[in-house]
Design an enzyme around this catalytic site. Sequence first.
Site, PDB file in Angstrom:
ATOM      1  N   LYS A  58       0.844  -1.202   0.000  1.00 16.50           N
ATOM      2  CA  LYS A  58       0.000   0.000   0.000  1.00 16.50           C
ATOM      3  C   LYS A  58       0.878   1.250   0.000  1.00 16.50           C
ATOM      4  O   LYS A  58       1.928   1.284   0.660  1.00 16.50           O
ATOM      5  CB  LYS A  58      -0.910  -0.030   1.235  1.00 16.50           C
ATOM      6  CG  LYS A  58      -1.978   1.073   1.268  1.00 16.50           C
ATOM      7  CD  LYS A  58      -2.880   0.928   2.501  1.00 16.50           C
ATOM      8  CE  LYS A  58      -3.958   1.989   2.552  1.00 16.50           C
ATOM      9  NZ  LYS A  58      -4.833   1.854   3.739  1.00 16.50           N
ATOM     10  N   SER A 133      -9.775   1.877   2.842  1.00 14.37           N
ATOM     11  CA  SER A 133      -8.867   2.572   1.947  1.00 14.37           C
ATOM     12  C   SER A 133      -7.859   1.662   1.247  1.00 14.37           C
ATOM     13  O   SER A 133      -7.301   2.057   0.230  1.00 14.37           O
ATOM     14  CB  SER A 133      -8.114   3.657   2.713  1.00 14.37           C
ATOM     15  OG  SER A 133      -7.306   3.083   3.723  1.00 14.37           O
ATOM     16  N   SER A 157      -9.986  -0.462   7.050  1.00 12.76           N
ATOM     17  CA  SER A 157      -9.406  -0.347   5.709  1.00 12.76           C
ATOM     18  C   SER A 157      -8.720  -1.585   5.160  1.00 12.76           C
ATOM     19  O   SER A 157      -8.390  -1.609   3.980  1.00 12.76           O
ATOM     20  CB  SER A 157      -8.422   0.811   5.659  1.00 12.76           C
ATOM     21  OG  SER A 157      -9.127   2.000   5.460  1.00 12.76           O
TER      22      SER A 157
HETATM   23  N1  GLN Z   1     -13.160   4.276   5.994  1.00  8.44           N
HETATM   24  C1  GLN Z   1     -12.633   4.697   7.260  1.00  8.44           C
HETATM   25  C2  GLN Z   1     -12.196   6.134   7.146  1.00  8.44           C
HETATM   26  O1  GLN Z   1     -12.468   6.710   6.154  1.00  8.44           O
HETATM   27  C3  GLN Z   1     -11.502   3.806   7.667  1.00  8.44           C
HETATM   28  C4  GLN Z   1     -10.251   4.128   6.972  1.00  8.44           C
HETATM   29  C5  GLN Z   1      -9.094   3.285   7.405  1.00  8.44           C
HETATM   30  O2  GLN Z   1      -9.238   2.269   8.088  1.00  8.44           O
HETATM   31  N2  GLN Z   1      -7.928   3.759   7.055  1.00  8.44           N
HETATM   32  O3  GLN Z   1     -11.614   6.699   8.011  1.00  8.44           O
END
Ligand code: GLN
Length: 452
Positions: A58, A133, A157
């Site tokens: 990532k 994400s 995410s």
């Molecule tokens: N979707 C969640 C957010 O927007 C989680 C994101 C994540 O785990 N990095 O914060």
Amino acid sequence: ITIADLTKEAYDRVDKLDDDVQAFLALNKEKATATAAELDKVPFEERGPLFGLPIGVKDNIVTEGLETTCASKILQGFNPIYDATVVNKLREAGMVTIGKLNMDEFAMGSSNENSAYKTTKNPWALDRVPGGSSGASAAAVAAGEVPFSLGSDTGGSIRQPASYCGVVGMKPTYGRVSRFGLVAFASSLDQIGPITRNVTDNALLLEAISGLDPHDSTSADVEVPNFAAALTGDVKGLRIAVPKEYLGEGVSEAVRQSVLDALKVLENLGATWEEVSLPHSKYALATYYILSSSEASSNLSRFDGIRYGFRAENVQNLMELYKETRSQGFGDEVKRRIMLGTYSLSAGTYDAYYKKAQQVRTLIKEDYDKVLADYDVIVGPTAPTPAFKIGENVEDPLTMYANDILTIPINLAGVPAISIPCGFENGLPLGLQIIGNYFDESTIYRVAHAYE
Ligand code: GLN
């Protein structure tokens, strides 16, 4: 087959598939090819189980000399001068880093639509999001571009994209994996974790990246078990808790049914389950957005146009340089969170928001502690629905936020959780979430593997 062949094969797959999937932001071809040639010289007796295998990383995990952007314009052209601890560990395991994977900007989002560069597609249906994400980390594995990837999980995410793409994704216990070299979003919640096609691969990769790191004071000094040794298939007598909040409102009928079917399978293997309650779950979303945005507003203050990546041009003085760089460099969602976080931390609102959220976080954690004192694991869905259509939720941040309602409390508590495939709704994969006690990823893997 040589490692050089395997590496070439991975790039051939990327060439063939990534025009559709759009998972990679940067490829590491020259270096990976050279690494593969070196690895081919290592005698077989010295090779571990992951030796020579390709992996995608990532883009919020820093890689020396390989552009790391967090899918943000503000980091365009940023070439880190060191490798994250997990990247060093991949090298020690003999893995070959193929390239960097797209994400929502600074890991803020649930669909990859917040990337400043491109929207990754769900390989099961190209008009659907891969989740986020770590959407591209899941999509690249689902499409077979790479068999392994690393993601990061602050509020879901790793698990939500794993669920949407039909792959296996683990959010380890907070502190299990070093965050050194992970660009911080919300430091008290962030964890790096493995995404793979099956549970065995996942267990092997988690073992390879885990452990105490002197560079990360929040990494934990606990033994790293041989997780793969836990994959015995035996779940006789195992006690499973199923929170009623996890099968309630907002969860689709197919998702509910897939979890009940999975519980049947585990029951047939000798496990038992009971309904429990996690009464503070309803506050998790609000708590998470206050705390994660507060931490983000502080963490992201380092992107000032001086130190990393992008710098605005045609400015008259230093203040203007900061302002223009940040205005032009950050996307809308990132700005929204910085504003929300800065507000929650301000003198006049701190007590009502930030402090209150910290108190509620403790209550949420205690809910999990109580249940996990009586049960081996907690089981529920990973996400309330399968992958949604690209564009469907972009105008509506609150609906987008609600996607993570089942994953967020786990980060607030700090416990580990996995998502594994458990069925389909209209041809789209669904995920089963298995949550365990602190540093007991072994039991999670045992259950996941027995079910798989
Ligand atoms: N979707 C969640 C957010 O927007 C989680 C994101 C994540 O785990 N990095 O914060």
